[in-house]
Design a protein around this motif. Sequence first.
Motif, short mmCIF file in Angstrom:
data_model
loop_
_atom_site.label_atom_id
_atom_site.label_comp_id
_atom_site.label_asym_id
_atom_site.label_seq_id
_atom_site.Cartn_x
_atom_site.Cartn_y
_atom_site.Cartn_z
N ARG A 62 -87.57 46.96 64.20
CA ARG A 62 -88.71 47.80 64.51
C ARG A 62 -89.93 47.34 63.72
NH1 ARG A 62 -89.67 51.02 68.62
NH2 ARG A 62 -91.04 52.26 67.27
N ILE A 63 -91.12 47.50 64.32
CA ILE A 63 -92.39 47.21 63.67
C ILE A 63 -93.19 48.50 63.62
CG2 ILE A 63 -94.54 45.89 63.79
CD1 ILE A 63 -92.96 43.76 65.38
N ASN A 64 -93.68 48.85 62.44
CA ASN A 64 -94.38 50.10 62.22
C ASN A 64 -95.88 49.87 62.34
OD1 ASN A 64 -94.75 52.80 61.60
ND2 ASN A 64 -94.50 52.52 59.40
N LEU A 65 -96.42 50.02 63.54
CA LEU A 65 -97.85 49.82 63.81
C LEU A 65 -98.57 51.15 63.61
CD1 LEU A 65 -100.11 47.94 64.90
CD2 LEU A 65 -99.42 48.63 67.21
N THR A 86 -91.03 48.82 54.23
CA THR A 86 -89.99 47.84 53.90
C THR A 86 -90.36 46.43 54.34
OG1 THR A 86 -88.82 48.36 55.96
CG2 THR A 86 -88.16 49.58 53.98
N GLY A 87 -91.65 46.23 54.67
CA GLY A 87 -92.09 44.88 55.03
C GLY A 87 -92.30 44.68 56.51
N ASN A 88 -92.34 45.76 57.28
CA ASN A 88 -92.48 45.66 58.74
C ASN A 88 -93.62 46.55 59.24
OD1 ASN A 88 -91.16 48.06 58.05
ND2 ASN A 88 -89.96 48.12 59.93
N SER A 89 -94.67 46.71 58.41
CA SER A 89 -95.74 47.67 58.72
C SER A 89 -97.09 47.00 58.92
CB SER A 89 -95.86 48.71 57.60
OG SER A 89 -94.65 49.43 57.43
N VAL A 90 -97.92 47.63 59.77
CA VAL A 90 -99.31 47.22 59.96
C VAL A 90 -100.19 48.43 59.68
CG1 VAL A 90 -100.99 46.18 61.51
CG2 VAL A 90 -98.56 45.61 61.76
N ILE A 117 -97.68 48.99 49.76
CA ILE A 117 -97.44 48.01 50.82
C ILE A 117 -96.51 46.89 50.35
CG2 ILE A 117 -99.47 46.60 50.22
CD1 ILE A 117 -99.94 46.23 53.26
N ASN A 118 -95.58 46.52 51.21
CA ASN A 118 -94.69 45.39 50.96
C ASN A 118 -95.46 44.08 51.23
OD1 ASN A 118 -92.66 43.26 52.04
ND2 ASN A 118 -91.32 44.80 51.11
N PRO A 119 -95.22 43.02 50.43
CA PRO A 119 -95.97 41.77 50.64
C PRO A 119 -95.88 41.19 52.05
CG PRO A 119 -94.85 41.72 48.53
CD PRO A 119 -94.36 42.96 49.24
N ASN A 120 -94.84 41.55 52.79
CA ASN A 120 -94.70 41.01 54.14
C ASN A 120 -95.53 41.76 55.16
OD1 ASN A 120 -93.19 38.97 55.77
ND2 ASN A 120 -92.51 40.81 56.87
N SER A 121 -95.99 42.96 54.81
CA SER A 121 -96.73 43.80 55.75
C SER A 121 -98.19 43.40 55.82
CB SER A 121 -96.57 45.27 55.36
OG SER A 121 -95.24 45.70 55.57
N LEU A 122 -98.92 44.03 56.74
CA LEU A 122 -100.32 43.67 57.01
C LEU A 122 -101.24 44.87 56.79
CD1 LEU A 122 -99.79 41.70 60.35
CD2 LEU A 122 -100.06 40.73 58.06
N PHE A 123 -102.46 44.57 56.33
CA PHE A 123 -103.51 45.57 56.18
C PHE A 123 -104.72 45.08 56.97
CE2 PHE A 123 -106.90 47.35 53.10
CZ PHE A 123 -107.09 48.46 53.90
N VAL A 124 -105.13 45.86 57.97
CA VAL A 124 -106.22 45.47 58.86
C VAL A 124 -107.46 46.30 58.52
CG1 VAL A 124 -106.95 45.14 61.24
CG2 VAL A 124 -104.53 44.93 60.64
N ILE A 125 -108.56 45.63 58.18
CA ILE A 125 -109.79 46.30 57.78
C ILE A 125 -110.86 46.12 58.86
CG2 ILE A 125 -109.20 45.85 55.37
CD1 ILE A 125 -111.63 43.84 55.40
#
Length: 256
Positions: free
Chosen positions: A62-65, A184-188, A215-223
Amino acid sequence: MQINSIQPYSYKPAFKSLFRMAYYTDCYGNYRYTQNSTGVRDDLNYNELAALMKDRFSGFDRINLMPMNGSDGTESYLIANSVLKTFGEDEAKKRIFPVLVTDVDPMIVEKYGKKGIVAFKPEDIEAFGEDFNKYFEKINRGLLPQEITYSVDTTAYRLKPEFRNLFNFEVMDFQKRMKEVNDTGNSVFIIRNCLTESFGSAATEKIISDLSKIINPNSLFVIGGYDRLRMSDFVPNLKKYGFKEIGKNIFSLGKI
């Protein structure tokens, strides 16, 4: 995955289809106002974001968008359009949808998002490409919320049921939502173009600091480009707390 090098950033505001000032009390009891505006912007490449998600989260079921200031849903619909094309409908529905879109403005959430109604200008429609008519059906302008004044080239649409089922809408302060995430590394994390008016530099740095602990290092932060342009310390503070830019206004905590 090969990502293009980051180019010097410029931003041209494109707040067109909806504009409204909203006032709210955040989860810490602070009274704030926010500029709730929407429309196609040039400060995020939706296809690039979808490609990064597919590559980066390949090992997750799963991806947490998480669009956290989603307004009427326009940008979430544009992101979904790219996600569906990049992942394919079956995989996208299994791994990503439905997406929870949140915003602090009850009127916007109740009368647009929850009703599946949007107001589009021609450039908004063009951004969806050939699949626009697959997602939306034209409706009478009189069905648009009357609290908003619309330009003459705005057209009213309703989401078709299959596309509407990909989204849930809820009124929520993004600060509350952010701190409740168990990443857990699957988030945006998507927090775009709302910080300048509502928070300013000092409070925004606190938000960045808090996010760096969540935030987990594998996840993304969109600004958003508006905040980036208006707050000269915004990106320096992101770097201060360990964030690296890996796409246009897309950051991760250390991992490229």
